[in-house]
Design a protein around this motif. Structure first.
Motif, PDB file in Angstrom:
ATOM      1  N   GLY A  20       0.830  -1.205   0.000  1.00  0.00           N
ATOM      2  CA  GLY A  20       0.000   0.000   0.000  1.00  0.00           C
ATOM      3  C   GLY A  20       0.860   1.248   0.000  1.00  0.00           C
ATOM      4  N   MET A  21       0.356   2.333  -0.608  1.00  0.00           N
ATOM      5  CA  MET A  21       1.095   3.594  -0.688  1.00  0.00           C
ATOM      6  C   MET A  21       0.378   4.693   0.076  1.00  0.00           C
ATOM      7  SD  MET A  21       3.923   3.589  -2.708  1.00  0.00           S
ATOM      8  CE  MET A  21       4.033   5.284  -3.269  1.00  0.00           C
ATOM      9  N   VAL A  22       1.141   5.473   0.835  1.00  0.00           N
ATOM     10  CA  VAL A  22       0.638   6.664   1.513  1.00  0.00           C
ATOM     11  C   VAL A  22       1.475   7.840   1.037  1.00  0.00           C
ATOM     12  CG1 VAL A  22       0.254   7.802   3.728  1.00  0.00           C
ATOM     13  CG2 VAL A  22      -0.097   5.334   3.529  1.00  0.00           C
ATOM     14  N   PHE A  23       0.816   8.903   0.570  1.00  0.00           N
ATOM     15  CA  PHE A  23       1.525  10.036  -0.030  1.00  0.00           C
ATOM     16  C   PHE A  23       1.581  11.246   0.909  1.00  0.00           C
ATOM     17  CE2 PHE A  23      -0.151   7.455  -3.519  1.00  0.00           C
ATOM     18  CZ  PHE A  23       1.007   7.237  -4.240  1.00  0.00           C
ATOM     19  N   GLN A  24       2.189  12.329   0.406  1.00  0.00           N
ATOM     20  CA  GLN A  24       2.408  13.533   1.207  1.00  0.00           C
ATOM     21  C   GLN A  24       1.117  14.165   1.701  1.00  0.00           C
ATOM     22  OE1 GLN A  24       4.803  16.565  -0.596  1.00  0.00           O
ATOM     23  NE2 GLN A  24       6.467  15.192  -1.143  1.00  0.00           N
ATOM     24  N   LEU A  69     -12.634  18.149   9.129  1.00  0.00           N
ATOM     25  CA  LEU A  69     -12.558  18.811  10.428  1.00  0.00           C
ATOM     26  C   LEU A  69     -11.382  18.307  11.269  1.00  0.00           C
ATOM     27  CD1 LEU A  69     -16.356  18.862  11.393  1.00  0.00           C
ATOM     28  CD2 LEU A  69     -14.990  20.717  10.397  1.00  0.00           C
ATOM     29  N   LEU A  70     -10.661  17.334  10.750  1.00  0.00           N
ATOM     30  CA  LEU A  70      -9.542  16.759  11.489  1.00  0.00           C
ATOM     31  C   LEU A  70      -8.255  17.547  11.259  1.00  0.00           C
ATOM     32  CD1 LEU A  70     -10.124  12.961  10.680  1.00  0.00           C
ATOM     33  CD2 LEU A  70     -10.935  14.237  12.678  1.00  0.00           C
ATOM     34  N   SER A  71      -7.285  17.347  12.146  1.00  0.00           N
ATOM     35  CA  SER A  71      -5.965  17.956  11.960  1.00  0.00           C
ATOM     36  C   SER A  71      -5.225  17.209  10.859  1.00  0.00           C
ATOM     37  CB  SER A  71      -5.159  17.861  13.264  1.00  0.00           C
ATOM     38  OG  SER A  71      -4.802  16.512  13.527  1.00  0.00           O
ATOM     39  N   GLY A  72      -4.114  17.785  10.404  1.00  0.00           N
ATOM     40  CA  GLY A  72      -3.327  17.156   9.347  1.00  0.00           C
ATOM     41  C   GLY A  72      -2.837  15.770   9.747  1.00  0.00           C
ATOM     42  N   GLY A  73      -2.360  15.651  10.992  1.00  0.00           N
ATOM     43  CA  GLY A  73      -1.876  14.359  11.468  1.00  0.00           C
ATOM     44  C   GLY A  73      -2.981  13.328  11.546  1.00  0.00           C
ATOM     45  N   GLN A  74      -4.163  13.766  11.986  1.00  0.00           N
ATOM     46  CA  GLN A  74      -5.303  12.847  12.061  1.00  0.00           C
ATOM     47  C   GLN A  74      -5.743  12.396  10.673  1.00  0.00           C
ATOM     48  OE1 GLN A  74      -7.828  15.450  14.334  1.00  0.00           O
ATOM     49  NE2 GLN A  74      -7.436  14.362  16.253  1.00  0.00           N
ATOM     50  N   LYS A  75      -5.747  13.329   9.718  1.00  0.00           N
ATOM     51  CA  LYS A  75      -6.106  12.959   8.332  1.00  0.00           C
ATOM     52  C   LYS A  75      -5.132  11.915   7.784  1.00  0.00           C
ATOM     53  CE  LYS A  75      -8.118  17.406   6.883  1.00  0.00           C
ATOM     54  NZ  LYS A  75      -7.917  18.572   5.995  1.00  0.00           N
ATOM     55  N   GLN A  76      -3.859  12.109   8.069  1.00  0.00           N
ATOM     56  CA  GLN A  76      -2.873  11.163   7.546  1.00  0.00           C
ATOM     57  C   GLN A  76      -3.054   9.795   8.198  1.00  0.00           C
ATOM     58  OE1 GLN A  76      -1.382  10.578   4.859  1.00  0.00           O
ATOM     59  NE2 GLN A  76       0.348  12.009   4.882  1.00  0.00           N
ATOM     60  N   ARG A  77      -3.449   9.769   9.459  1.00  0.00           N
ATOM     61  CA  ARG A  77      -3.709   8.491  10.124  1.00  0.00           C
ATOM     62  C   ARG A  77      -4.930   7.801   9.525  1.00  0.00           C
ATOM     63  NH1 ARG A  77      -3.530  11.030  15.904  1.00  0.00           N
ATOM     64  NH2 ARG A  77      -4.445   9.100  16.685  1.00  0.00           N
ATOM     65  N   VAL A  78      -5.921   8.591   9.099  1.00  0.00           N
ATOM     66  CA  VAL A  78      -7.085   8.023   8.411  1.00  0.00           C
ATOM     67  C   VAL A  78      -6.647   7.429   7.074  1.00  0.00           C
ATOM     68  CG1 VAL A  78      -9.284   8.560   7.274  1.00  0.00           C
ATOM     69  CG2 VAL A  78      -8.786   9.507   9.536  1.00  0.00           C
ATOM     70  N   ALA A  79      -5.763   8.142   6.366  1.00  0.00           N
ATOM     71  CA  ALA A  79      -5.257   7.635   5.084  1.00  0.00           C
ATOM     72  C   ALA A  79      -4.507   6.316   5.295  1.00  0.00           C
ATOM     73  CB  ALA A  79      -4.339   8.671   4.436  1.00  0.00           C
ATOM     74  N   ILE A  80      -3.727   6.229   6.369  1.00  0.00           N
ATOM     75  CA  ILE A  80      -3.016   4.989   6.676  1.00  0.00           C
ATOM     76  C   ILE A  80      -4.011   3.881   7.016  1.00  0.00           C
ATOM     77  CG2 ILE A  80      -1.424   3.882   8.303  1.00  0.00           C
ATOM     78  CD1 ILE A  80       0.032   6.584   8.517  1.00  0.00           C
ATOM     79  N   GLU A 110       7.167  10.556   2.074  1.00  0.00           N
ATOM     80  CA  GLU A 110       7.190  11.831   2.790  1.00  0.00           C
ATOM     81  C   GLU A 110       5.823  12.144   3.403  1.00  0.00           C
ATOM     82  OE1 GLU A 110       9.463  15.041   1.249  1.00  0.00           O
ATOM     83  OE2 GLU A 110      10.486  13.805  -0.218  1.00  0.00           O
ATOM     84  N   PRO A 111       5.298  11.245   4.240  1.00  0.00           N
ATOM     85  CA  PRO A 111       3.946  11.406   4.770  1.00  0.00           C
ATOM     86  C   PRO A 111       3.771  12.572   5.738  1.00  0.00           C
ATOM     87  CG  PRO A 111       5.066   9.644   5.932  1.00  0.00           C
ATOM     88  CD  PRO A 111       5.967  10.057   4.806  1.00  0.00           C
ATOM     89  N   THR A 112       4.891  13.124   6.236  1.00  0.00           N
ATOM     90  CA  THR A 112       4.781  14.213   7.208  1.00  0.00           C
ATOM     91  C   THR A 112       5.202  15.557   6.627  1.00  0.00           C
ATOM     92  OG1 THR A 112       7.027  13.876   8.061  1.00  0.00           O
ATOM     93  CG2 THR A 112       5.267  12.595   9.091  1.00  0.00           C
ATOM     94  N   ALA A 113       5.431  15.616   5.310  1.00  0.00           N
ATOM     95  CA  ALA A 113       5.962  16.838   4.687  1.00  0.00           C
ATOM     96  C   ALA A 113       5.055  18.048   4.892  1.00  0.00           C
ATOM     97  CB  ALA A 113       6.193  16.607   3.200  1.00  0.00           C
ATOM     98  N   ILE A 172       7.733  -1.780   6.539  1.00  0.00           N
ATOM     99  CA  ILE A 172       7.603  -0.341   6.337  1.00  0.00           C
ATOM    100  C   ILE A 172       8.768   0.181   5.500  1.00  0.00           C
ATOM    101  CG2 ILE A 172       7.556   1.931   7.443  1.00  0.00           C
ATOM    102  CD1 ILE A 172       5.038   0.335   8.047  1.00  0.00           C
ATOM    103  N   VAL A 173       8.428   0.908   4.440  1.00  0.00           N
ATOM    104  CA  VAL A 173       9.433   1.664   3.677  1.00  0.00           C
ATOM    105  C   VAL A 173       9.039   3.128   3.819  1.00  0.00           C
ATOM    106  CG1 VAL A 173      10.549   2.055   1.462  1.00  0.00           C
ATOM    107  CG2 VAL A 173       9.754  -0.248   2.069  1.00  0.00           C
ATOM    108  N   TYR A 174       9.886   3.904   4.477  1.00  0.00           N
ATOM    109  CA  TYR A 174       9.536   5.256   4.892  1.00  0.00           C
ATOM    110  C   TYR A 174      10.458   6.266   4.215  1.00  0.00           C
ATOM    111  CZ  TYR A 174       7.818   8.740   8.281  1.00  0.00           C
ATOM    112  OH  TYR A 174       7.227   9.836   8.886  1.00  0.00           O
ATOM    113  N   ILE A 175       9.899   7.028   3.269  1.00  0.00           N
ATOM    114  CA  ILE A 175      10.674   8.054   2.556  1.00  0.00           C
ATOM    115  C   ILE A 175      10.554   9.372   3.322  1.00  0.00           C
ATOM    116  CG2 ILE A 175      11.064   9.149   0.317  1.00  0.00           C
ATOM    117  CD1 ILE A 175      11.005   6.076   0.166  1.00  0.00           C
TER     118      ILE A 175
END
Length: 274
Positions: free
Chosen positions: A84-88, A140-151, A166-169, A194-197
């Motif tokens: 699976g891929m998670v983007f910026q 309505l979520l914060s950026g970090g929460q949105k990224q956790r939903v994407a994950i 670069e999920p935290t860029a 996990i492969v973490y760019i």
């Protein structure tokens, strides 16, 4: 889990000139490993990430994912279920108006039977600590929460490996910490590869192995201690070593007898106190 053999990827720029985005990269990633890939802009790290689930295919060389060659078009679907891929930008991956519906979207797309969807959605949200937000609107979520939903959306598909480009860029420091903690937990507790760019060196400290990229080539790799103690080499490649490693390096130049493998603030403080 993933074998990369002499991977080369070329493309044409707007003037028609050939650009070598990747130039002979070879790398093995073991099942259950947490590998961080670092490099300055244009180093080829994001291009490499897109080869790991078949979004890009090699110009030369090959990439084998869980026994499947990415050049085999008949295996593309299976490869993308394995990795699976998670983007910026999490906003580009969230498609529904309710968090739990967004996580369910991918499951519906791949034909998971209805009765199986809810348990998998609940399990995925619990894994990233977002169960209490299941009924919330993503915008309505914060950026970090949105990224956790994407994950969570990727986790619901039950991949063997997750590649995060670069999920935290686009996140603030708190959001970055949320994502790093979540990813580390998934690796340790769920044994997901996990492969973490990233271009944040402090995030790469959490990996079991760090790969350094520059000009489309792998320059060197090793444990975080092995990589981040090479302060001058990193700086020559346009990368910032962790602050503690830089301070320790400067102090050694001034005659301080400090260990060469200091990379965290705790290690530096302990060495200085002694």
């Amino acid at each position: 889990m993933i074998t990369i053999e002499n991977l080369k990827h070329y493309y044409k720029d707007i003037d028609g000139n050939e650009v070598r985005a990747l130039d002979g990269v070879s790398l093995d990633i073991e099942a259950g490993e947490f590998v961080a890939i670092i490099g300055a802009n244009g180093s080829g790290k994001s291009t490499l990430a897109r080869h790991l689930n078949g979004l890009l295919v090699p110009t030369e060389g090959r990439v084998v994912v869980d026994g499947m060659d990415t050049l085999d078009e008949a295996k593309t679907w299976d490869i993308r279920q394995a990795v699976g891929m998670v983007f910026q930008n999490p906003d580009n991956q969230i498609v529904a108006a309710i968090v739990e519906e967004d996580v369910a979207f991918g499951l519906e797309n791949i034909g998971v039977p209805g009765p199986e969807i809810r348990p998998r959605v609940e399990k995925a949200l619990a894994a990233v600590g977002m169960s209490e937000y299941a009924k919330h609107a993503p915008h309505l979520l914060s950026g970090g929460q949105k990224q956790r939903v994407a994950i969570a959306g990727i986790l619901g598909l039950e991949p063997k490996c997750i590649v995060l480009d670069e999920p935290t860029a686009m996140l603030d420091p708190q959001g970055r910490q949320e994502i790093v903690s979540t990813v580390k937990k998934l690796n340790q507790e769920k044994k997901i590869t996990i492969v973490y760019i990233t271009h944040y060196m402090e995030e790469a400290l959490e990996a079991s192995r760090v790969v350094v990229m520059a000009q489309g080539k792998m320059q060197f790799m090793g444990t975080p201690k092995e990589v981040f103690s090479r302060v001058e080499e990193l700086e020559a490649l346009g990368l910032e070593a962790p602050l503690a490693a830089k301070v320790a390096s400067e102090l050694r130049k001034c005659g301080a007898k400090l260990p060469k493998d200091i990379i965290t603030e705790e290690e530096l403080a302990q060495a200085l106190c002694q």
